[in-house]
Write a protein that holds these residues in place. Structure first.
Motif, PDB file in Angstrom:
ATOM      1  N   ASP A  94    -101.256 -38.593  99.272  1.00 46.04           N
ATOM      2  CA  ASP A  94    -100.791 -39.037 100.585  1.00 46.04           C
ATOM      3  C   ASP A  94    -100.077 -37.922 101.328  1.00 46.04           C
ATOM      4  OD1 ASP A  94    -101.741 -41.541 100.099  1.00 46.04           O
ATOM      5  OD2 ASP A  94     -99.786 -42.499  99.853  1.00 46.04           O
ATOM      6  N   SER A  95    -100.492 -37.701 102.572  1.00 50.39           N
ATOM      7  CA  SER A  95     -99.750 -36.729 103.367  1.00 50.39           C
ATOM      8  C   SER A  95     -98.324 -37.235 103.561  1.00 50.39           C
ATOM      9  CB  SER A  95    -100.411 -36.556 104.728  1.00 50.39           C
ATOM     10  OG  SER A  95     -99.582 -35.760 105.543  1.00 50.39           O
ATOM     11  N   GLY A  96     -97.377 -36.310 103.526  1.00 48.91           N
ATOM     12  CA  GLY A  96     -95.983 -36.692 103.700  1.00 48.91           C
ATOM     13  C   GLY A  96     -95.297 -37.029 102.390  1.00 48.91           C
ATOM     14  N   THR A  97     -95.997 -36.852 101.282  1.00 48.32           N
ATOM     15  CA  THR A  97     -95.352 -37.112  99.998  1.00 48.32           C
ATOM     16  C   THR A  97     -95.409 -35.878  99.114  1.00 48.32           C
ATOM     17  OG1 THR A  97     -97.328 -37.952  98.887  1.00 48.32           O
ATOM     18  CG2 THR A  97     -96.007 -39.550 100.099  1.00 48.32           C
ATOM     19  N   CYS A 148     -90.165 -35.589 106.221  1.00 49.27           N
ATOM     20  CA  CYS A 148     -90.873 -34.353 106.551  1.00 49.27           C
ATOM     21  C   CYS A 148     -91.586 -34.454 107.893  1.00 49.27           C
ATOM     22  CB  CYS A 148     -91.864 -34.007 105.443  1.00 49.27           C
ATOM     23  SG  CYS A 148     -93.032 -35.310 105.110  1.00 49.27           S
ATOM     24  N   VAL A 195     -93.029 -39.365 107.775  1.00 51.51           N
ATOM     25  CA  VAL A 195     -93.474 -38.246 108.605  1.00 51.51           C
ATOM     26  C   VAL A 195     -93.042 -38.493 110.049  1.00 51.51           C
ATOM     27  CG1 VAL A 195     -95.434 -36.891 109.423  1.00 51.51           C
ATOM     28  CG2 VAL A 195     -95.461 -37.833 107.111  1.00 51.51           C
ATOM     29  N   ALA A 222    -103.670 -32.780 107.423  1.00 47.35           N
ATOM     30  CA  ALA A 222    -103.137 -34.145 107.325  1.00 47.35           C
ATOM     31  C   ALA A 222    -101.896 -34.320 108.209  1.00 47.35           C
ATOM     32  CB  ALA A 222    -102.846 -34.475 105.875  1.00 47.35           C
ATOM     33  N   GLU A 223    -101.386 -35.539 108.240  1.00 46.70           N
ATOM     34  CA  GLU A 223    -100.410 -35.946 109.261  1.00 46.70           C
ATOM     35  C   GLU A 223     -99.141 -35.099 109.312  1.00 46.70           C
ATOM     36  OE1 GLU A 223    -102.067 -37.957 107.268  1.00 46.70           O
ATOM     37  OE2 GLU A 223    -102.740 -39.750 108.324  1.00 46.70           O
ATOM     38  N   ALA A 224     -98.527 -34.813 108.148  1.00 44.77           N
ATOM     39  CA  ALA A 224     -97.252 -34.094 108.174  1.00 44.77           C
ATOM     40  C   ALA A 224     -97.453 -32.703 108.776  1.00 44.77           C
ATOM     41  CB  ALA A 224     -96.657 -33.991 106.773  1.00 44.77           C
ATOM     42  N   SER A 270     -98.033 -32.987 112.643  1.00 44.35           N
ATOM     43  CA  SER A 270     -96.821 -33.182 113.448  1.00 44.35           C
ATOM     44  C   SER A 270     -96.156 -31.860 113.813  1.00 44.35           C
ATOM     45  CB  SER A 270     -95.822 -34.060 112.687  1.00 44.35           C
ATOM     46  OG  SER A 270     -95.225 -33.315 111.635  1.00 44.35           O
ATOM     47  N   PHE A 328    -106.614 -32.060 102.658  1.00 43.96           N
ATOM     48  CA  PHE A 328    -105.711 -33.098 103.136  1.00 43.96           C
ATOM     49  C   PHE A 328    -104.536 -33.216 102.194  1.00 43.96           C
ATOM     50  CE2 PHE A 328    -109.751 -33.871 105.147  1.00 43.96           C
ATOM     51  CZ  PHE A 328    -109.362 -33.936 106.478  1.00 43.96           C
ATOM     52  N   CYS A 329    -103.528 -32.481 102.514  1.00 38.37           N
ATOM     53  CA  CYS A 329    -102.222 -32.445 101.856  1.00 38.37           C
ATOM     54  C   CYS A 329    -102.170 -31.498 100.668  1.00 38.37           C
ATOM     55  CB  CYS A 329    -101.717 -33.815 101.439  1.00 38.37           C
ATOM     56  SG  CYS A 329     -99.935 -33.771 101.192  1.00 38.37           S
ATOM     57  N   CYS A 354     -95.339 -30.709 102.665  1.00 39.19           N
ATOM     58  CA  CYS A 354     -95.054 -31.418 103.923  1.00 39.19           C
ATOM     59  C   CYS A 354     -93.679 -31.106 104.491  1.00 39.19           C
ATOM     60  CB  CYS A 354     -95.176 -32.913 103.692  1.00 39.19           C
ATOM     61  SG  CYS A 354     -96.513 -33.372 102.581  1.00 39.19           S
ATOM     62  N   ALA A 355     -92.746 -30.620 103.661  1.00 42.08           N
ATOM     63  CA  ALA A 355     -91.400 -30.342 104.163  1.00 42.08           C
ATOM     64  C   ALA A 355     -91.327 -28.985 104.856  1.00 42.08           C
ATOM     65  CB  ALA A 355     -90.390 -30.407 103.018  1.00 42.08           C
TER      66      ALA A 355
END
Lengths: 515, 153
Positions: free
Chosen positions: A179-182, A337, A411, B84-86, B89, B115-116, B120-121
């Motif tokens: 998962d993106s953001g994890t 994030c 996110v 991917a999303e993070a 953004s 994709f990821c 993400c940080a």
């Protein structure tokens, strides 16, 4: 002088290796310990110095800052540019309760000796002295729920495997954190891999399994290196092998690496992949707990779930149960994030309002522009507007607010985000990563992209919204797994809360529908 | 890494034999071939099928399911750009566009989407060969790709 520099892949991605090399060159007498990360990513590369039993942090540092830092340290000057003080106090001051990731960034990853010095293996020793049923009961008593996303009670799952009369049984760790953001799984595996190994051992004791598998995604080569070293040290110290800590019980772990398929994070698809097959979803039932890996009873748990177990076994789950709220007990390893000023890993008791996490702890957007949207729970999570920032981060409250916590990824997007693009991407991603087994997911996602484009272009907006609604309803209700089943969440929330990003006619429709 | 475009059947058999004791070895064998040679030539698939006593279709099915597995020798360098999303953004769409533009003139570097990366940080992220790099922008990614290409030629 002992210095601690993260070898965590995110810290390294922004220069931690260069800082470590500069320290080694300029302070040849210092002992430099490479650790994981504390998760204070906006401070990375963060160097810690041991001083009177405390760990003082300095960051973010560049190689050019190293001379100045060493001079100040030599002069006994512990403040100045980049000094963040006692790192444990900093975490506590944010309201963090590091029960699962407490050793991350502190210990030398994969060293059994260092792990034990910091309280490791005590949970396993307790478990080995208990009956398997008592171990399951401790986990049930703690209220621990699966941290991978579904939130299923871990004790109930273990009980089913324990009670199923078949052998051999298996422990499978889902480390396919796609998962993106994890990034909590990655951070833990790189920073405290023995916590995961200990958790798997305890699961083995509880259900009577002798073999564990870690299914790790291929995008995490650093985690793979650290895990391999940790497994080797654990075998060397008799933690894994034919006689686990002298108990007469045997348990070992094999790592299997994925091959770039997002769907393999779904547990039945993961099991197929682990068996060497295409990662196609299986029908449920039978549950993996009854017929899992090669049709044998199998515990499939996420990295964070398993790494939380050793702490649970310290006191029969009592201190775990004391944190959190309602049925969401313990801590949420929130991964904040995206476009946020202080991105990082925030391990907080369940129940914190979303806005508190983003604004108070996270400091708002990174760009300085207003925050406009936030996606919680990975690519299958809903997009929330700022007006929903009072939603509380626990399983039930967040679901009531129309979202899902999932694996705890948060996110943040500023006001430059275009929710039409985000909604379209959700369907596109589903189309790319669908295993192809069920029609709503395989075909619905491609049709979804087309319908969203038609709405955006202003083509028969009213009837196309109806088509999209119908499509989302079908995907949500009859897809075989969460990929097709939850993709409607980000899509529908984008339309509902951000209609202006699609077409002028969408706002009117949404206002009528949700009056 | 050996970049010749064929692998002898005996070599494939030896790799199969090394993994035969494992439960469900097919994907492990494909990984092992790709680790060793950088890709899995299609001529290896029938050999694996024979060794494992499964159909060619089954082995081909596994091979074709996974994004990571390739049937052609790899380029000198790979740059994977997170889409991917993070990362979105923080400007990943522009990073992706720049990377694709740069790759169109740098034959030794292959740019692909991912994709990821769990970075993400410190997004947007890319992975250069096996190394993850954070806080990318279009200018930096272009520079990295051009630099890799210069070093390779």
């Amino acid at each position: 002088m002992r210095l601690f520099v993260p070898a965590d892949s995110t810290a390294v991605s922004i220069g931690a290796d260069e800082v470590a090399a500069a320290l080694a060159a300029r302070a040849p007498d210092a002992e430099i310990v490479r650790t994981g990360s504390r998760g204070l990513y906006w401070l990375e590369p963060l160097v810690e110095v041991e001083h009177e039993g405390r760990r003082l942090g300095f960051g973010p540092l560049a190689p050019a800052d190293v001379d100045g830092l060493l001079e100040r340290l030599a002069a006994g000057q512990l403040d100045g540019p980049g000094a963040v003080g006692d790192v444990d106090q900093l975490l506590a001051g944010q309201g963090q309760q590091r029960i699962t990731l407490g050793r991350c960034g502190v210990v030398a990853p994969g060293s059994v000796a260092d792990y034990e010095r910091h309280g490791g293996l005590a949970g396993l020793r307790n478990a080995l002295a208990m009956t398997p049923q008592a171990v399951v009961d401790a986990v049930s008593n703690s209220g621990l729920r699966g941290r991978g996303g579904a939130g299923f009670p871990t004790g109930t799952k273990w009980q089913t495997v324990h009670d199923t009369d078949d052998s051999p049984k298996f422990i499978v760790c889902n480390a396919d954190e796609g998962d993106s953001g994890t990034f909590a799984d990655r951070m833990l595996m790189e920073g405290d891999p023995l916590a995961l190994i200990e958790g798997m051992l305890i699961a083995g004791v509880a259900v009577g399994a002798e073999q564990g598998y870690i299914y790790l995604r291929s995008e995490y080569p650093d985690a793979l290196r650290v895990l391999r070293a940790a497994l080797a040290d654990a075998r060397e110290h008799g933690v894994l092998g034919d006689d686990v800590l002298g108990s007469g019980k045997r348990f070992d772990i094999e790592i299997r690496v994925g091959a770039g398929a997002y769907i393999c994070g779904e547990e039945t698809s993961l099991l197929e992949s682990l068996e060497g097959n295409r990662g196609m979803i299986r029908y449920k039932p039978p549950l993996p707990a009854i017929k899992g890996f090669f049709e044998k009873p199998t515990v499939v748990n996420n990295v964070i779930t398993l790494a939380t177990v050793p702490g649970v076994l310290m006191d029969n789950g009592e201190s775990h149960k004391a944190l959190g709220t309602g049925k969401s007990l313990g801590t949420l390893t929130a991964q904040l994030c995206g476009n946020v000023a202080r991105p990082g890993l925030y391990e907080i008791p369940f129940g914190m309002p979303l806005g508190t996490l983003i604004n108070d702890l996270g400091g708002g957007s990174a760009s300085g522009r207003p925050v406009r949207a936030v996606q919680v729970g990975g690519p299958l999570g809903a997009y929330f507007p700022v007006s929903k920032f009072d939603a509380r981060l626990d399983y039930e409250s967040f679901a009531e607010a129309g979202g899902m916590i999932g694996h705890g990824g948060v996110v943040v997007f500023d006001d430059t985000v275009d929710l039409y693009q985000q909604a379209r991407f959700s369907m596109e991603f589903c189309a790319k990563e669908s295993c192809g087994k069920c029609t709503p997911c395989r075909v619905g996602s491609t049709r979804g992209v087309e319908v969203i484009d038609r709405i955006h272009a202003g083509t028969d907006v009213e009837s196309n919204i109806e088509v999209l609604d119908d499509l989302c309803e079908t995907m949500a209700s009859v897809s075989l797994c969460a990929l097709g089943g939850l993709t409607p969440f980000p899509v529908r929330s984008a339309l509902r809360y951000f209609p202006d990003d699609f077409h002028t006619a969408v706002r009117e429709h949404v206002e009528t529908a949700h009056e | 890494m050996n970049n010749s475009s064929e692998i002898s059947p005996d070599t494939v058999r030896a790799i199969c034999a090394a993994h035969a004791h494992r439960r469900g070895p097919t994907l492990e064998i494909l990984h092992a071939l790709q680790r060793e040679f950088g890709f899995v030539p299609s001529s290896a698939l029938p050999v694996i099928a024979e060794e494992l006593n499964v159909t060619r279709a089954e082995v081909h099915g596994v091979f074709s399911f996974y994004h990571d597995l390739r049937d052609q020798p790899p380029p000198r360098h790979t740059v994977r750009v997170c889409r991917a999303e993070a990362c979105q953004s923080m400007g990943a769409r522009a990073v992706w566009d720049a990377a694709q533009r740069a790759a169109s003139t740098t034959p030794s570097v292959e740019v692909s989407e991912v994709f990821c990366l769990g970075n993400c940080a410190c997004s947007p992220a890319i992975q250069v060969d096996e190394r993850t790099r954070g806080r990318m922008d279009p200018g930096r990614v272009t520079g990295i790709i051009e630099q890799l290409d210069r070093e390779a030629s």
